[in-house]
Design a protein around this motif. Structure first.
Motif, mmCIF file in Angstrom:
data_model
loop_
_atom_site.group_PDB
_atom_site.id
_atom_site.type_symbol
_atom_site.label_atom_id
_atom_site.label_comp_id
_atom_site.label_asym_id
_atom_site.label_seq_id
_atom_site.Cartn_x
_atom_site.Cartn_y
_atom_site.Cartn_z
ATOM 1 N N MET A 55 0.845 -1.172 0.000
ATOM 2 C CA MET A 55 0.000 0.000 0.000
ATOM 3 C C MET A 55 0.896 1.243 0.000
ATOM 4 S SD MET A 55 -3.273 0.909 2.477
ATOM 5 C CE MET A 55 -3.735 -0.780 2.568
ATOM 6 N N PRO A 56 0.721 2.146 -0.966
ATOM 7 C CA PRO A 56 1.572 3.332 -1.005
ATOM 8 C C PRO A 56 1.350 4.260 0.193
ATOM 9 C CG PRO A 56 -0.103 3.426 -2.721
ATOM 10 C CD PRO A 56 -0.220 2.088 -2.067
ATOM 11 N N VAL A 57 2.397 4.978 0.538
ATOM 12 C CA VAL A 57 2.367 5.952 1.624
ATOM 13 C C VAL A 57 2.429 7.340 1.010
ATOM 14 C CG1 VAL A 57 3.645 6.866 3.602
ATOM 15 C CG2 VAL A 57 3.439 4.393 3.285
ATOM 16 N N ILE A 58 1.599 8.234 1.522
ATOM 17 C CA ILE A 58 1.640 9.643 1.133
ATOM 18 C C ILE A 58 2.272 10.400 2.293
ATOM 19 C CG2 ILE A 58 0.343 11.690 0.453
ATOM 20 C CD1 ILE A 58 -1.923 9.792 -0.410
ATOM 21 N N LYS A 59 3.388 11.023 2.023
ATOM 22 C CA LYS A 59 4.023 11.888 3.021
ATOM 23 C C LYS A 59 3.548 13.303 2.747
ATOM 24 C CE LYS A 59 8.420 13.464 4.840
ATOM 25 N NZ LYS A 59 9.879 13.354 4.751
ATOM 26 N N ILE A 60 2.952 13.921 3.752
ATOM 27 C CA ILE A 60 2.471 15.294 3.622
ATOM 28 C C ILE A 60 3.485 16.198 4.330
ATOM 29 C CG2 ILE A 60 0.630 16.927 4.175
ATOM 30 C CD1 ILE A 60 -0.234 13.302 4.181
ATOM 31 N N LEU A 61 4.067 17.115 3.593
ATOM 32 C CA LEU A 61 5.025 18.049 4.176
ATOM 33 C C LEU A 61 4.293 19.003 5.121
ATOM 34 C CD1 LEU A 61 7.196 18.788 1.019
ATOM 35 C CD2 LEU A 61 7.690 17.213 2.905
ATOM 36 N N PRO A 62 5.002 19.559 6.095
ATOM 37 C CA PRO A 62 4.334 20.446 7.055
ATOM 38 C C PRO A 62 3.546 21.572 6.382
ATOM 39 C CG PRO A 62 6.542 19.940 7.798
ATOM 40 C CD PRO A 62 6.413 19.394 6.391
#
Length: 111
Positions: free
Chosen positions: A1-8
């Motif tokens: 399952m892909p991960v979405i990293k959300i920047l601050p």
């Protein structure tokens, strides 16, 4: 399952965060399901630019933008070459990193 990293982002994720979502999910749907209440004034129908994100990593793994999305993106605040409407950007298997711009063009914002 892909991960979405959300920047601050001062409003949506002050410390930044990561969420997982199944491939085939739009970035907007994944953000909303992960508790990131990104604006989406047109209910994800590709009719506005309020869900605009900048894909900092994993851009090439997403589906290709269609002409309608590209036309709308021309109106987005802070447009960059890796900009996408998160309601139209569909996750594949690769992880992505996104930045939510500081401003949106939303004349009907309620909060």
């Amino acid at each position: 399952m892909p991960v979405i990293k959300i920047l601050p982002h001062s409003e949506y994720a002050p410390e930044g965060t990561e969420i997982s979502a199944p491939a085939g999910t739009s970035i907007c749907e994944a953000l909303l399901e992960g508790g990131i209440n990104i604006e989406h004034a047109c209910d994800m129908s590709c009719a506005c630019t309020t869900c605009h994100v900048i894909v900092r990593k994993g851009y090439d793994s997403l589906n290709e933008a269609e002409e309608e999305e590209e036309d709308l993106l021309d109106r987005a605040w802070g447009l960059e070459p890796q900009s996408r409407l998160s309601c139209q950007a569909i996750l594949a298997q690769d992880d992505v990193t996104v930045e939510i711009p500081k401003y949106t063009i939303n004349h009907a914002r309620e909060n």
